[in-house]
Scaffold this active site. Structure first.
Site, short mmCIF file in Angstrom:
data_model
loop_
_atom_site.label_atom_id
_atom_site.label_comp_id
_atom_site.label_asym_id
_atom_site.label_seq_id
_atom_site.Cartn_x
_atom_site.Cartn_y
_atom_site.Cartn_z
N LYS A 186 -0.54 1.99 -1.01
CA LYS A 186 -0.26 0.76 -1.75
C LYS A 186 -1.53 0.11 -2.28
O LYS A 186 -2.63 0.36 -1.80
CB LYS A 186 0.55 -0.21 -0.87
CG LYS A 186 2.02 0.23 -0.81
CD LYS A 186 2.93 -0.75 -0.14
CE LYS A 186 4.35 -0.17 -0.16
NZ LYS A 186 5.31 -0.99 0.59
N ARG A 235 6.35 4.52 7.24
CA ARG A 235 6.88 5.19 6.04
C ARG A 235 5.68 5.67 5.22
O ARG A 235 4.91 4.84 4.73
CB ARG A 235 7.74 4.19 5.26
CG ARG A 235 8.38 4.75 3.99
CD ARG A 235 9.17 3.64 3.27
NE ARG A 235 9.79 4.13 2.05
CZ ARG A 235 9.16 4.23 0.88
NH1 ARG A 235 7.90 3.86 0.77
NH2 ARG A 235 9.79 4.69 -0.18
#
Ligand code: PT1
Length: 273
Positions: A220, A254
């Site tokens: 991210k 995740r």
């Protein structure tokens, strides 16, 4: 503690890895539709071989600025992959907020619904409750298109916690047993770097809600902000972030980079189990 995921019971005494399979046009870009399907299925099988405990399949990008796709387009992307993975040795999760996609995916055999909208759509809640599936309830502020423009919080940890507490209660009221529920603070979903770091630092506050915490930090932009690396060079940062999340109480991470994360968790497990 166990997570009830369809016919699977996931043992949460060690941290679990959820492997990401994105089925968006850009993710497996070579060749036609059939080749893309085969590539996505092969990718999921590789992640399972690398030690993924859950596979998360998504047909709609939710990264900042992403545009929504139609129900039909999303179904066309994910259903062939779900069907191709039937009988897999690990649970399959569908990453969607659309009730129609949830219903079709559950009918096709998925064991988990991962909804970045935390089942706030009543039809989505009913679809998830009707299946014997696990659910992931995620916090976000705003919607992917505009969520990073002006995220605002008085106390991000308290606000995310209060929201997730309310969504756990709503899911239970709809008939979803606690053993089927996981929560997620939603890193990067309407959060500035400082908000994300605050949530990571205080992840234990979310654990107090009494259900497993799932964390998605993989590749991210917050990791880009901290390292200066583009999305394809954030593996080390992602593994480090996953370890910190686990250290602060995350039960499921995740990730894109399953092999690297599984190796890192072997060290964590040796020290902590
Ligand atoms: C997540 C998640 C998800 N993230 C769950 N599902 C994405 N449960 C999709 C960035 O800042 O964290 N938890 N499904 C991907 N979304 C993003 C958001 C990707 C932000 C990238 C960013 O770069």
């Amino acid at each position: 503690m166990f997570l009830h995921c369809g016919q699977f019971q996931l043992d949460l005494s060690r941290p679990l890895v959820m492997g990401i399979v994105n089925v968006t046009p850009d993710s497996f870009s070579d060749g036609g539709q059939h080749l893309q399907r085969e590539a996505a299925i092969a990718h999921a099988q590789r992640l399972i071989a690398e030690g993924a405990d859950i596979i998360d399949i998504g047909g709609e990008s939710t990264r900042p600025g992403a545009l929504p796709v139609s129900v039909q387009e999303e179904l066309d992307r994910v259903l062939p992959i779900i069907e191709g993975l039937r009988g897999a040795p690990v649970p399959i999760s569908i990453d969607t907020c659309k009730p129609e996609v949830m219903r079709a995916a559950i009918a096709a055999g998925v064991q988990m619904v991962n909804d970045i909208n935390a089942l706030q759509d009543v039809a989505a809640m009913n679809a998830a409750a009707a299946g014997n599936v696990a659910v992931c309830l995620m916090h976000k502020q705003g919607n992917p298109q505009t969520m990073q423009l002006q995220p605002r919080y008085q106390d991000v940890v308290a606000e995310v916690s209060a929201f997730l507490r309310e969504r756990i209660a709503a899911a239970q009221a709809a008939g979803i047993a606690r053993e089927r529920i996981v929560i997620d603070p939603g890193f990067g979903f309407g959060k500035m770097l400082a908000h994300n770091l605050d949530l990571l630092r205080h992840l234990d506050k979310l654990r107090e809600l009494g259900v497993p915490v799932l964390v998605g930090l993989s590749r991210k932009s917050m990791l880009g902000a901290l390292t200066g690396q583009d999305a394809n060079h954030r593996v080390s940062a992602s593994v480090a972030a996953a370890m910190i999340a686990v250290q602060h109480g995350a039960s499921i991470v995740r990730v894109h980079d399953v092999c690297e994360t599984v190796d890192a968790l072997k060290i964590w497990n040796a020290v902590n189990l």
